[in-house]
Structures are given as structure tokens and as C-alpha cells.
Scaffold this motif. Structure first.
Motif, mmCIF file in Angstrom:
data_model
loop_
_atom_site.group_PDB
_atom_site.id
_atom_site.type_symbol
_atom_site.label_atom_id
_atom_site.label_comp_id
_atom_site.label_asym_id
_atom_site.label_seq_id
_atom_site.Cartn_x
_atom_site.Cartn_y
_atom_site.Cartn_z
ATOM 1 N N GLY A 285 0.814 -1.217 0.000
ATOM 2 C CA GLY A 285 0.000 0.000 0.000
ATOM 3 C C GLY A 285 0.844 1.261 0.000
ATOM 4 N N PHE A 286 1.865 1.307 0.861
ATOM 5 C CA PHE A 286 2.734 2.474 0.894
ATOM 6 C C PHE A 286 3.521 2.610 -0.410
ATOM 7 N N ILE B 286 1.209 4.139 -2.987
ATOM 8 C CA ILE B 286 1.043 5.573 -2.730
ATOM 9 C C ILE B 286 2.274 6.351 -3.186
ATOM 10 N N TRP B 287 3.453 5.839 -2.852
ATOM 11 C CA TRP B 287 4.682 6.502 -3.284
ATOM 12 C C TRP B 287 4.788 6.528 -4.799
ATOM 13 N N LEU C 242 2.320 6.507 -7.027
ATOM 14 C CA LEU C 242 1.340 7.425 -7.609
ATOM 15 C C LEU C 242 1.770 8.880 -7.472
ATOM 16 N N PHE C 243 2.361 9.220 -6.312
ATOM 17 C CA PHE C 243 2.718 10.616 -6.077
ATOM 18 C C PHE C 243 4.059 10.996 -6.691
ATOM 19 N N PHE D 68 -2.339 15.162 -4.562
ATOM 20 C CA PHE D 68 -2.930 14.506 -3.393
ATOM 21 C C PHE D 68 -4.457 14.558 -3.446
ATOM 22 N N VAL E 189 -5.803 12.024 -6.009
ATOM 23 C CA VAL E 189 -5.732 10.643 -5.527
ATOM 24 C C VAL E 189 -6.758 10.393 -4.429
ATOM 25 N N ALA E 190 -6.917 11.369 -3.518
ATOM 26 C CA ALA E 190 -7.895 11.210 -2.446
ATOM 27 C C ALA E 190 -9.309 11.085 -3.006
ATOM 28 N N ILE F 171 -9.754 7.626 -4.536
ATOM 29 C CA ILE F 171 -9.927 6.602 -3.493
ATOM 30 C C ILE F 171 -11.339 6.653 -2.922
ATOM 31 N N LEU G 212 7.659 13.197 0.831
ATOM 32 C CA LEU G 212 7.148 11.834 0.628
ATOM 33 C C LEU G 212 8.282 10.838 0.469
ATOM 34 N N TYR H 207 8.911 7.739 2.892
ATOM 35 C CA TYR H 207 8.954 6.388 2.326
ATOM 36 C C TYR H 207 10.249 5.672 2.700
#
Length: 218
Positions: free
Chosen positions: A54-55, A58-59, A61-62, A69, A72-73, A76, A157, A161
């Protein structure tokens, strides 16, 4: 002048190596002995792998795809709403048990546990900042300074990470190879002692010092 011998620097073998920092408790108990320790030490491999994936997503995608952000939010939230809608509407045909509003709420025990961890961190930060232990104070100050330098060359980020990867990999690797790590650390400590003695004998001891005047007491 203290008398040193080569036997002081000889590191014991990995078979009779004691634990680092003279600790008596296991690494699992030091990390809390609960769900967080199970995740960091990969006792629950499915949950640990899911969190790592999951992390990583997220890393990706960003930082790689460079999405924002808010975008993406919103994606989701829309995906979550569609899943809930299909799940609840499909109950009539497939007899699925849909989640209730209480299933998606964060329990009070979890919130209290997180807040207690934050409070413990703030208390420890306050005690270190007060200068109760000067060695720990300067180590913490140097670590934050190095982190600020690293953060100036990277995004927040990326820093988070990298810290997360360290938390999810270093404890389990240390637990698996504890004897080897302790053996290498002990050898390194002996090498540092020998290097200091060489510098002391060749440089520091040759620095001229003025005569020490005795204090006169009336």
C-alpha cells in the motif's frame, strides 16, 4: 594514564556474543509486543506485505506518476463509494453481508493507543530537550540535522517512504541476523578504540600544555 591491552579490543565470536546495548528483553517486547511489533517483525506476513504494498503504491502514484494529493484522495473515495454501493446492492442477489457503519469506524481503543504513543514520543522528546542526558541530546540533534539535510535534496514523501522502508525491514533483518550484526558492531568498536589510541599517541599527546597551577585556598 590508563593501560590498554590488545585483549580489550578482541571481539568475542558470534557463538558467545551477548545482545547489543546490554538489553535483556527481546526485540518484540521492546517494539511494544503487540500488533505494531508483529507488523515490523513480519510475524503477520500477510498484513506486513499488504502495508508495504500500500505504501509503495502511494509513493508510486505521487512520485512516479506525479498525481496530486487531492486527485488521488478523490479517486480513493469514489472507488470506496462504488465498492460499498455494489456490495450493499448485491446483497439481494448474492446474499453478501454488507459492512455496517460500525465496521468502518476507528475503534476508541485504537485511537487511544495511537494518542498514547504520540504522548510518549512527546514526553521523550521533552526529556531529551531538557538535557537530562547530554549524549542522547547531541545524538538526537545530529540526527535531526542530518535528516534536514537529506530533506533539502528530496521531497517529504521520499523521506517518509525511506523511513517507512527502514522501519519495515531493519527490525526483521536485525532479529534474523542479530548475532552477526552484534559481532560486526563489536569488532567496529574495537577498531575505533585502536584508532583513537593511535591518534592519541601520535597527535593529542604531543600537543603542548601549559603548567597546571594549583589552586590556593585561603
Amino acid at each position: 594514564m590508563p593501560i590498554y591491552s590488545d585483549s580489550d579490543d578482541q571481539a568475542p565470536g558470534p557463538s558467545n556474543m551477548s545482545r547489543m546495548f546490554g538489553r535483556n528483553r527481546s526485540l518484540h517486547s521492546i517494539l511494544g509486543g503487540r500488533g505494531v511489533a508483529d507488523i515490523l517483525l513480519w510475524r503477520n506476513k500477510t498484513l506486513s506485505a499488504s502495508i508495504l504494498a500500500g505504501f509503495s503504491i502511494i509513493w508510486f502514484l505521487f512520485e512516479v506518476v506525479e498525481l496530486h494529493f487531492i486527485t488521488v484522495a478523490c479517486y480513493i473515495l469514489m472507488a470506496f463509494m462504488l465498492v460499498l454501493f455494489i456490495w450493499i446492492q448485491g446483497e439481494r442477489f448474492f446474499r453478501w453481508r454488507p459492512p455496517t457503519m460500525y465496521d468502518i469506524q476507528i475503534s476508541e481503543t485504537t485511537a487511544r493507543h495511537v494518542l498514547s504513543r504520540i504522548n510518549k514520543f512527546l514526553i521523550k522528546f521533552y526529556r531529551i530537550s531538557c538535557g537530562e542526558d547530554f549524549a542522547r541530546f547531541f545524538v538526537a540533534l545530529a540526527a535531526i540535522w542530518l535528516l534536514s539535510i537529506f530533506g533539502s535534496y528530496s521531497s517529504a514523501l521520499n523521506v517518509l517512504y525511506v523511513v517507512f522502508l527502514g522501519l519495515i525491514t531493519i527490525p526483521v533483518l536485525y532479529e534474523r541476523y542479530e548475532r552477526e550484526v552484534t559481532y560486526i558492531a563489536t569488532q567496529g568498536k574495537g577498531d575505533m578504540k585502536r584508532l583513537y589510541r593511535k591518534i592519541d599517541s601520535k597527535v593529542l599527546s604531543k600537543i603542548p600544555r601549559g603548567p597546571v597551577k594549583e589552586r590556593k585556598y585561603k
